[in-house]
Design a protein around this motif. Sequence first.
Motif, PDB file in Angstrom:
ATOM      1  N   GLY A  15       4.631   1.914   9.226  1.00 11.29           N
ATOM      2  CA  GLY A  15       5.643   2.656  10.200  1.00 11.29           C
ATOM      3  C   GLY A  15       6.903   2.393   9.716  1.00 11.29           C
ATOM      4  O   GLY A  15       7.888   1.386   9.836  1.00 11.29           O
ATOM      5  N   GLY A  16       7.422   3.558   9.203  1.00  8.56           N
ATOM      6  CA  GLY A  16       9.357   3.530   8.850  1.00  8.56           C
ATOM      7  C   GLY A  16       9.699   2.571   8.014  1.00  8.56           C
ATOM      8  O   GLY A  16      10.912   2.239   7.923  1.00  8.56           O
ATOM      9  N   ALA A  65       4.677   5.289   3.458  1.00 12.81           N
ATOM     10  CA  ALA A  65       4.223   6.741   3.096  1.00 12.81           C
ATOM     11  C   ALA A  65       5.480   7.301   3.143  1.00 12.81           C
ATOM     12  O   ALA A  65       6.147   7.482   2.016  1.00 12.81           O
ATOM     13  N   SER A  66       6.261   7.767   4.141  1.00 13.17           N
ATOM     14  CA  SER A  66       7.378   8.668   4.182  1.00 13.17           C
ATOM     15  C   SER A  66       8.834   7.791   3.495  1.00 13.17           C
ATOM     16  O   SER A  66       9.417   8.490   2.771  1.00 13.17           O
ATOM     17  N   SER A 122      -3.275  16.182   9.040  1.00 12.42           N
ATOM     18  CA  SER A 122      -2.241  15.461   8.493  1.00 12.42           C
ATOM     19  C   SER A 122      -1.402  16.654   7.339  1.00 12.42           C
ATOM     20  O   SER A 122      -2.136  17.085   6.690  1.00 12.42           O
ATOM     21  N   GLN A 176     -10.284   3.572   5.715  1.00 10.84           N
ATOM     22  CA  GLN A 176      -9.288   3.409   6.862  1.00 10.84           C
ATOM     23  C   GLN A 176      -9.595   4.170   7.913  1.00 10.84           C
ATOM     24  O   GLN A 176      -9.342   5.340   7.617  1.00 10.84           O
ATOM     25  N   HIS A 181      -8.183   5.588  11.397  1.00  9.07           N
ATOM     26  CA  HIS A 181      -6.567   5.670  12.002  1.00  9.07           C
ATOM     27  C   HIS A 181      -6.676   6.289  13.289  1.00  9.07           C
ATOM     28  O   HIS A 181      -5.413   6.561  13.990  1.00  9.07           O
ATOM     29  N   ILE A 231      -4.735  10.490   2.305  1.00 13.37           N
ATOM     30  CA  ILE A 231      -5.133  11.179   3.605  1.00 13.37           C
ATOM     31  C   ILE A 231      -6.388  12.058   3.742  1.00 13.37           C
ATOM     32  O   ILE A 231      -6.034  13.159   3.109  1.00 13.37           O
ATOM     33  N   ASP A 265       2.642  -1.195   4.444  1.00  9.01           N
ATOM     34  CA  ASP A 265       2.130   0.113   4.020  1.00  9.01           C
ATOM     35  C   ASP A 265       3.150   1.103   4.169  1.00  9.01           C
ATOM     36  O   ASP A 265       3.837   1.204   5.192  1.00  9.01           O
ATOM     37  N   LYS A 284       0.978  -1.193  -0.042  1.00 11.78           N
ATOM     38  CA  LYS A 284      -0.044  -0.024  -0.228  1.00 11.78           C
ATOM     39  C   LYS A 284       0.841   1.329   0.071  1.00 11.78           C
ATOM     40  O   LYS A 284       1.711   1.411   0.720  1.00 11.78           O
ATOM     41  N   GLY A 299       7.109   7.540   9.703  1.00  9.30           N
ATOM     42  CA  GLY A 299       8.431   7.208   9.405  1.00  9.30           C
ATOM     43  C   GLY A 299       9.204   6.495  10.433  1.00  9.30           C
ATOM     44  O   GLY A 299      10.320   6.073  10.324  1.00  9.30           O
ATOM     45  N   GLY A 347       2.240   8.023   9.319  1.00  5.99           N
ATOM     46  CA  GLY A 347       2.936   8.752   8.516  1.00  5.99           C
ATOM     47  C   GLY A 347       4.095   9.379   9.099  1.00  5.99           C
ATOM     48  O   GLY A 347       4.739  10.213   8.839  1.00  5.99           O
ATOM     49  N   ASP A 374       0.301   0.192  12.985  1.00  4.79           N
ATOM     50  CA  ASP A 374       1.405   1.428  12.709  1.00  4.79           C
ATOM     51  C   ASP A 374       1.862   1.716  14.063  1.00  4.79           C
ATOM     52  O   ASP A 374       1.535   1.451  15.194  1.00  4.79           O
ATOM     53  N   CYS A 391       0.647   4.956   0.341  1.00  7.05           N
ATOM     54  CA  CYS A 391      -0.057   5.824   1.103  1.00  7.05           C
ATOM     55  C   CYS A 391       0.245   7.240   1.115  1.00  7.05           C
ATOM     56  O   CYS A 391       1.315   7.493   1.086  1.00  7.05           O
ATOM     57  N   ARG A 439      -0.180  15.297   4.977  1.00  8.04           N
ATOM     58  CA  ARG A 439      -0.357  14.871   3.620  1.00  8.04           C
ATOM     59  C   ARG A 439      -1.754  14.810   3.206  1.00  8.04           C
ATOM     60  O   ARG A 439      -2.496  13.873   2.237  1.00  8.04           O
TER      61      ARG A 439
HETATM   62  O1  LIG Z   1       0.627   9.765   6.557  1.00  7.29           O
HETATM   63  C1  LIG Z   1       0.046  10.567   7.380  1.00  7.29           C
HETATM   64  O2  LIG Z   1       0.336  11.683   7.373  1.00  7.29           O
HETATM   65  C2  LIG Z   1      -1.166  10.078   8.382  1.00  7.29           C
HETATM   66  C3  LIG Z   1      -1.612  10.902   8.935  1.00  7.29           C
HETATM   67  C4  LIG Z   1      -2.795  10.631   9.832  1.00  7.29           C
HETATM   68  C5  LIG Z   1      -3.060   9.156  10.147  1.00  7.29           C
HETATM   69  C6  LIG Z   1      -2.684   8.436   9.159  1.00  7.29           C
HETATM   70  C7  LIG Z   1      -1.603   8.780   8.170  1.00  7.29           C
HETATM   71  N1  LIG Z   1      -0.959   7.752   7.488  1.00  7.29           N
HETATM   72  C8  LIG Z   1      -1.545   6.577   7.344  1.00  7.29           C
HETATM   73  C9  LIG Z   1      -0.869   5.455   6.556  1.00  7.29           C
HETATM   74  O3  LIG Z   1      -1.342   4.571   6.338  1.00  7.29           O
HETATM   75  C10 LIG Z   1       0.774   5.512   6.601  1.00  7.29           C
HETATM   76  O4  LIG Z   1       1.179   4.836   5.289  1.00  7.29           O
HETATM   77  C11 LIG Z   1       1.393   4.826   7.689  1.00  7.29           C
HETATM   78  O5  LIG Z   1       1.218   5.583   8.716  1.00  7.29           O
HETATM   79  C12 LIG Z   1       3.036   4.595   7.431  1.00  7.29           C
HETATM   80  O6  LIG Z   1       3.639   5.786   7.320  1.00  7.29           O
HETATM   81  P1  LIG Z   1       5.217   5.758   7.175  1.00  7.29           P
HETATM   82  O7  LIG Z   1       5.769   5.545   8.680  1.00  7.29           O
HETATM   83  O8  LIG Z   1       5.594   7.270   6.952  1.00  7.29           O
HETATM   84  O9  LIG Z   1       5.825   5.118   6.238  1.00  7.29           O
END
Ligand SMILES: O=C(O)c1ccccc1NCC(=O)[C@H](O)[C@H](O)COP(=O)(O)O
Length: 614
Positions: A170-171, A191-192, A36, A85, A87, A31, A189, A7, A144, A142, A133, A9, A38
């Motif tokens: 997460g990260g 994002a950062s 956020s 989703q 969160h 999101i 999953d 995923k 990291g 999100g 997460d 995200c 994002r």
């Molecule tokens: O990404 C965000 O800013 C966020 C803010 C609030 C609720 C959820 C959010 N992200 C959800 C996700 O599914 C992200 O992909 C996940 O937290 C992983 O993030 P990362 O650690 O940056 O890979």
Amino acid sequence: MTFPLLKYCGNQNFYDYQLAASSKASHIGFIFYEGSKRYVRSQEVGRWIGKYPKQKRQKLVGVFVHPTLEELKDVLQYVKLDIIQLHGHETVSFLQEVSHAVKLPIWKAIHHDEEALSLMREYNGVASGYVIDVKTKEAWGGTGQAFNWEVVPDYTQEAARQGVQCFIAGGVNPSNVKQLLLYEPMGIDLASGIEQAGVKSKKLVEDLERKVEQTMNKFPDEQGRFGDFGGKFVPETLMYALEELESGLGEAMADPEFIDLYHKTMKDYSGRPTPVTYARRLSEKIGGANLYLKREDLNHTGAHKINNAIGQGLLAKRMGKEKLVAETGAGQHGVATATIAAYLGLSCKVFMGKKDVERQQLNVFRMELLGAEVIPVESGSQTLKDATNEALRYWVENVEDTFYLIGSVVGPHPYPMMVRDFQRVIGDESKAQFLELKGKLPDVIAACVGGGSNSMGMFYPFLEDDVELIAAEAGGKGEDTAFHAATLAKGRKGVIHGALTYLIQDEAGQIIEPYSISAGLDYPGIGPEHAYLASIDRVHYESITDEETLEAVELLCRLEGILPALESAHALALAIKKAKTLTKEQDILVCLSGRGDKDVHSIQKTLQGGGVHE
Ligand SMILES: O=C(O)c1ccccc1NCC(=O)[C@H](O)[C@H](O)COP(=O)(O)O
């Protein structure tokens, strides 16, 4: 281990979205939580999707934190989300309320801590999936930041117990993903980890996907398993022969000279590449999608069977074996084996059920003319399954100088893999030809399946592509009669010829004699990789009756001047059904696995009301 779900995200602009839509991601997340960094507006997301459609297999996930029902409904006006989703700290009853109001699957984010597993249990039956997460003081997600992945298997097991998906978030990034994969997550999953300066990075996405791919064991695994299916369920006496074959095959496939010789023989002896023909008049008559035919019927000996016979024949020679042994039902594989034996100067014995010998006299004579000895098998039902048993028995006793040349993606490991790899030329060629012809891949590919070698060879190079794969099983006189070979529709898991797969069997586990107008499809089992692809919904299998098959034969003869084999006409009938549901901008590629000259007598008898196998 299978390729995990991915995923991507927090896509924040058209570029991010386009990158995800053209990637290997199974899920694309946005999101819709204003707190956020994002955050994106639903109207904009709707526009991006309108401008650049995602792949059909991909699902859109909307991420929210403590939304109101009105907010959710508002977003859904603009974006056709597949999953919601939640969160934040949304309660079980809120999830129930949302699920009732929007009628979509709801995923719950669970923030990793000591209570997380028991919290997950509270959502059992309500959440359709989980994202595990990391939460910080500043952000719900999100961040990291990663948690200790040693507990990943606990989360995965709990989700599996609940029968839902579970993503680890997460990260995660390209540098640490291999570490996470050691814990075999169902989904990842990110994002950062795939962002640079706040936008998604093509380089990081490619790097990540390459790392994931490198870590994956391609199927089959070391035990010859495709997920739950396949394996080596054989008596100990056969193990030596299979191990010898496995190591001979491994060495040959790693030797560029062997690969060159195989391709050269396919070209000079069998006439490859076979063309792709546009069935113009048939497409116009049917309406809907355009039908294209991959012309395996134009191979030497008239069918795809020769591809595999050439591969295994060359391998036998390389391994120093002087004798080929094979099983055959309709006689097609027997003819292909006798042909390659003659070409390579090897001796050849073909085991064939006594009943099949009687009803396929022309092919028996053809094999004998090619110098093979045809051995009628009088045990059991005197058909293909008994011929296979006898061939295996003969092989065990004569393994020193004999090579058993199986004709389909069936039998113990390494046969399903080896036959697939010698048949994948069908799909590899088709891919290049279609791209050249249309500048894109077909929307749908159709093939028939008995044991399943032409379909496996056709589908295999397309498994990772955004192409719908459909396969026709032999529905005979109807799935609900006693006369069919609809293994997946009507079968149960069991072991046949050394592999765990689906087969048609009675209450006591005894194999039921299959029936089809097409002798090449009346096998009671199916290749284990097909059973696996059906289990993960990658290929859709449907049964086609004799009657539908004959209609397809007549249409192709009259409109295109091509007489298809009865096996291949099953695929064509399925493709015709499918074409009617599509538009003229869409294309279906049909694997025309063989020509129908061998079937003229059966077709004539049936059309004149005599039945086929009587
Ligand atoms: O990404 C965000 O800013 C966020 C803010 C609030 C609720 C959820 C959010 N992200 C959800 C996700 O599914 C992200 O992909 C996940 O937290 C992983 O993030 P990362 O650690 O940056 O890979």
